[in-house]
Design an enzyme around this catalytic site. Structure first.
Site, PDB file in Angstrom:
ATOM      1  N   LYS A 116       0.822  -1.226   0.000  1.00 50.25           N
ATOM      2  CA  LYS A 116       0.000   0.000   0.000  1.00 50.25           C
ATOM      3  C   LYS A 116       0.850   1.267   0.000  1.00 50.25           C
ATOM      4  O   LYS A 116       0.388   2.324  -0.440  1.00 50.25           O
ATOM      5  CB  LYS A 116      -0.951   0.020   1.205  1.00 50.25           C
ATOM      6  CG  LYS A 116      -1.818  -1.230   1.357  1.00 50.25           C
ATOM      7  CD  LYS A 116      -2.595  -1.595   0.110  1.00 50.25           C
ATOM      8  CE  LYS A 116      -2.789  -3.094   0.010  1.00 50.25           C
ATOM      9  NZ  LYS A 116      -3.095  -3.601  -1.317  1.00 50.25           N
ATOM     10  N   GLU A 200      -2.382   7.532   8.049  1.00 51.08           N
ATOM     11  CA  GLU A 200      -3.153   8.296   7.075  1.00 51.08           C
ATOM     12  C   GLU A 200      -4.205   9.102   7.828  1.00 51.08           C
ATOM     13  O   GLU A 200      -4.691   8.660   8.865  1.00 51.08           O
ATOM     14  CB  GLU A 200      -3.840   7.269   6.170  1.00 51.08           C
ATOM     15  CG  GLU A 200      -4.235   7.736   4.819  1.00 51.08           C
ATOM     16  CD  GLU A 200      -4.765   6.559   4.007  1.00 51.08           C
ATOM     17  OE1 GLU A 200      -4.006   6.027   3.179  1.00 51.08           O
ATOM     18  OE2 GLU A 200      -5.912   6.164   4.233  1.00 51.08           O
ATOM     19  N   HIS A 235     -15.670  -5.605   6.217  1.00 53.89           N
ATOM     20  CA  HIS A 235     -14.927  -5.554   4.958  1.00 53.89           C
ATOM     21  C   HIS A 235     -15.373  -6.598   3.948  1.00 53.89           C
ATOM     22  O   HIS A 235     -14.688  -6.835   2.957  1.00 53.89           O
ATOM     23  CB  HIS A 235     -13.416  -5.614   5.204  1.00 53.89           C
ATOM     24  CG  HIS A 235     -12.976  -4.563   6.182  1.00 53.89           C
ATOM     25  ND1 HIS A 235     -13.070  -3.221   5.891  1.00 53.89           N
ATOM     26  CD2 HIS A 235     -12.528  -4.643   7.449  1.00 53.89           C
ATOM     27  CE1 HIS A 235     -12.662  -2.538   6.945  1.00 53.89           C
ATOM     28  NE2 HIS A 235     -12.346  -3.364   7.899  1.00 53.89           N
ATOM     29  N   ARG A 292      -7.188  -8.045  -9.813  1.00 53.72           N
ATOM     30  CA  ARG A 292      -7.904  -9.281 -10.172  1.00 53.72           C
ATOM     31  C   ARG A 292      -9.288  -8.945 -10.736  1.00 53.72           C
ATOM     32  O   ARG A 292      -9.728  -7.797 -10.659  1.00 53.72           O
ATOM     33  CB  ARG A 292      -8.104 -10.115  -8.899  1.00 53.72           C
ATOM     34  CG  ARG A 292      -8.896  -9.326  -7.862  1.00 53.72           C
ATOM     35  CD  ARG A 292      -9.312 -10.119  -6.648  1.00 53.72           C
ATOM     36  NE  ARG A 292     -10.253  -9.353  -5.845  1.00 53.72           N
ATOM     37  CZ  ARG A 292      -9.936  -8.461  -4.925  1.00 53.72           C
ATOM     38  NH1 ARG A 292      -8.664  -8.200  -4.667  1.00 53.72           N
ATOM     39  NH2 ARG A 292     -10.877  -7.806  -4.262  1.00 53.72           N
TER      40      ARG A 292
HETATM   41  C1  MV4 Z   1      -9.898   4.254   5.395  1.00 53.25           C
HETATM   42  C2  MV4 Z   1     -11.106   4.677   6.006  1.00 53.25           C
HETATM   43  C3  MV4 Z   1     -11.172   5.990   6.427  1.00 53.25           C
HETATM   44  N1  MV4 Z   1     -10.106   6.805   6.301  1.00 53.25           N
HETATM   45  N2  MV4 Z   1      -8.868   5.103   5.282  1.00 53.25           N
HETATM   46  C4  MV4 Z   1     -11.097  -0.310   4.670  1.00 53.25           C
HETATM   47  C5  MV4 Z   1     -10.720  -1.164   3.503  1.00 53.25           C
HETATM   48  C6  MV4 Z   1      -9.506  -0.587   2.933  1.00 53.25           C
HETATM   49  N3  MV4 Z   1      -9.543  -0.632   1.502  1.00 53.25           N
HETATM   50  C7  MV4 Z   1      -9.485   0.814   3.424  1.00 53.25           C
HETATM   51  N4  MV4 Z   1     -10.507   0.941   4.433  1.00 53.25           N
HETATM   52  C8  MV4 Z   1     -10.757   2.133   5.010  1.00 53.25           C
HETATM   53  N5  MV4 Z   1      -9.750   3.032   4.914  1.00 53.25           N
HETATM   54  C9  MV4 Z   1      -8.993   6.342   5.739  1.00 53.25           C
HETATM   55  N6  MV4 Z   1      -7.930   7.167   5.639  1.00 53.25           N
HETATM   56  C10 MV4 Z   1     -12.138   3.765   6.125  1.00 53.25           C
HETATM   57  C11 MV4 Z   1     -11.958   2.478   5.647  1.00 53.25           C
HETATM   58  C12 MV4 Z   1     -13.063   1.578   5.881  1.00 53.25           C
HETATM   59  C13 MV4 Z   1     -13.834   1.104   4.848  1.00 53.25           C
HETATM   60  C14 MV4 Z   1     -13.581   1.432   3.532  1.00 53.25           C
HETATM   61  C15 MV4 Z   1     -14.375   0.965   2.523  1.00 53.25           C
HETATM   62  C16 MV4 Z   1     -15.459   0.161   2.829  1.00 53.25           C
HETATM   63  C17 MV4 Z   1     -15.729  -0.205   4.116  1.00 53.25           C
HETATM   64  C18 MV4 Z   1     -14.937   0.269   5.144  1.00 53.25           C
HETATM   65  C19 MV4 Z   1     -15.241  -0.086   6.445  1.00 53.25           C
HETATM   66  C20 MV4 Z   1     -14.459   0.380   7.455  1.00 53.25           C
HETATM   67  C21 MV4 Z   1     -13.365   1.208   7.182  1.00 53.25           C
END
Ligand code: MV4
Length: 444
Positions: A116, A200, A235, A292
């Site tokens: 990442k 972040e 997730h 993918r």
């Molecule tokens: C985040 C976020 C809020 N702020 N990053 C979860 C999966 C991964 N791809 C990144 N994720 C998140 N990153 C920042 N800076 C909130 C999430 C997140 C989330 C993102 C997409 C769908 C569902 C989620 C559930 C919890 C947290």
């Protein structure tokens, strides 16, 4: 074009890939574990090879077993589907060295996007927006605190080798940063064998919106618009749709251009997905790239009329994309519900024998599944047993159609989450398009 491909997967996605290959006149070889002798992908493929015991690590994740199977049947290419080895740069590299075509990007690009930190650096290079971050892995608590103070709380600590939400720590105050930092490192080490973490800025109540890409070996890259994937639990996505009710044509073009820029600059080849968080003001931020085919690809297929799995196979064989960006047209609205064999209240998996099955039909309905009456769902794998996908002129028509199809679906012998999916379809916030990543918290 290839003569024969091996499908290194099981369940509905293995069936989906077999269907695409047959329509391209390619012979298919299934692989299966001892728990999957009676699975539909084994019956539908032209040939099938057992690759080991039920446990995934002994079969679907066993690289040497799969490479042996490829050599025994003399397959020219391997389709990894999603999950299992689909994002294993090690597997892709072994395929490269064995002279078998991995239907996906190069192992170099998979490593670059699999980390990442390097992925975010690549996004920054081509001015794809990212949230404020540490710009490097964090060595100690002291440097973590310095970065967090500069960015401002709340912050989120993420594992460099993470993704899909595993190993994240939300931190609201300076006082809790130290312990969260050490916990995140320890969890990252255990889960991924890599304890590197970064910080972040935390984005409050965002939507998860992703852009579908296709990129060929000749440098052509197109985007196929977005998917709204905010309805998730731990997730795991449950409902996905295209287009997103929060995206207008101008935002779609900006997000699409950003995703295409990233793909072009890294030399991406294959279908791919760029994930963004979108805040309440419509600002979007790069999260990660999935290298993918994804579970939710059908909603994009429904609104574009394209076959993404056929495109993946054509791209891997060296053919150019079948469309240019200006040929990509969107029509109507599509929603996908993931049907899981699980208790709809507790989410505890519910494996077992399907004693009765009736699959909904009619105009605008698609069901991707590998289950059949009398089939026993094994306990060793993912609880996803079917994807119900609808396509209709408008979002409200699609919600009505999905409701009708969910009511028509009969699966007996195991419990499913259909009751929860019906509740979601009838929810006023869902109907209004008022959804963010916290949407499902009100259902349990
Ligand atoms: C985040 C976020 C809020 N702020 N990053 C979860 C999966 C991964 N791809 C990144 N994720 C998140 N990153 C920042 N800076 C909130 C999430 C997140 C989330 C993102 C997409 C769908 C569902 C989620 C559930 C919890 C947290």
């Amino acid at each position: 074009m290839f003569n024969k491909i091996l499908i290194a997967n099981r369940g509905e996605i293995a069936v989906r890939i077999i269907r695409a290959a047959r329509e391209l006149d390619i012979r298919t070889v299934a692989v299966y574990s001892e728990a999957d002798r009676n699975s539909m992908h084994v019956r539908l493929a032209d040939a099938a090879i057992c690759i080991g015991p039920a446990k995934s690590s002994d079969s679907y994740l066993n690289i040497s077993s799969i490479i042996s199977a490829v050599e025994v049947v003399d397959a020219e290419a391997v389709h990894p589907g999603y999950g299992f080895l689909a994002e294993s740069a090690e597997f892709a590299e072994i395929c490269e060295n064995c002279g078998v075509k991995f239907i996906g990007p190069s192992s170099r690009v998979m490593r670059l996007m699999g980390n990442k930190i390097t992925a975010k650096k690549e996004a920054e290079k081509v001015r794809v927006p990212v949230l404020a971050w540490s710009r490097t892995g964090l060595e100690d608590e002291k440097s973590a605190l310095e970065v967090a103070k500069k960015i401002g709380f709340p912050v989120i600590i993420k594992a460099a080798s993470g993704g899909g939400g595993r190993g994240m720590k939300l931190v609201h105050t300076q006082a809790s940063l130290g312990s969260a930092f050490h916990l995140a490192r320890r969890e990252a080490h255990t889960a991924f064998g890599d304890d590197q973490v970064f910080i972040e800025k935390y984005c409050e109540k965002p939507r998860h919106i992703e852009i579908q890409l296709l990129a060929d070996q000749h440098g052509n890259v197109v985007h196929l618009g977005e998917r709204e994937c905010s309805i998730q639990r731990r997730h795991q996505k449950i409902v996905e749709e295209a287009p997103s009710p929060a995206v207008n044509p101008r935002l779609r073009e900006r997000m699409g251009d950003a995703a295409v820029r990233l793909a072009k600059s890294i030399g991406y080849v294959n279908a791919g997905t760029v994930e963004f968080l979108v805040d309440r003001d419509g600002n979007f931020y790069f999260m990660e790239m999935n290298t993918r085919i994804q579970v939710e690809h059908p909603v994009t297929e429904m609104i574009t009329g394209m076959d993404l799995v056929k495109e993946q196979i054509r791209i891997a064989s060296g053919e150019p994309l079948s469309v240019r960006q200006r040929d990509v047209k969107f029509s109507g609205h599509s929603i996908e519900c993931r049907i899981n064999a699980e208790d709809p209240r507790t989410f505890v998996p519910s494996p077992g024998r399907i004693t009765f099955l009736y699959i909904p039909g009619g105009p605008g309905i698609r069901v991707d599944t590998a289950i059949y009456p009398g089939y026993t769902i094994p306990s060793h794998y993912d609880p996803l047993i079917a994807k119900l996908i609808v396509h209709a002129p408008t979002r409200l028509d699609a919600i009505k159609k999905m409701t009708r199809a969910l009511e028509e679906f009969r699966i007996e012998g195991v419990r499913t989450n259909i009751p929860l999916l019906l509740e979601i379809m009838k929810d006023h916030d869902f109907i209004a398009g008022n959804i963010d990543i916290d949407f499902l918290s009100k259902f349990s």
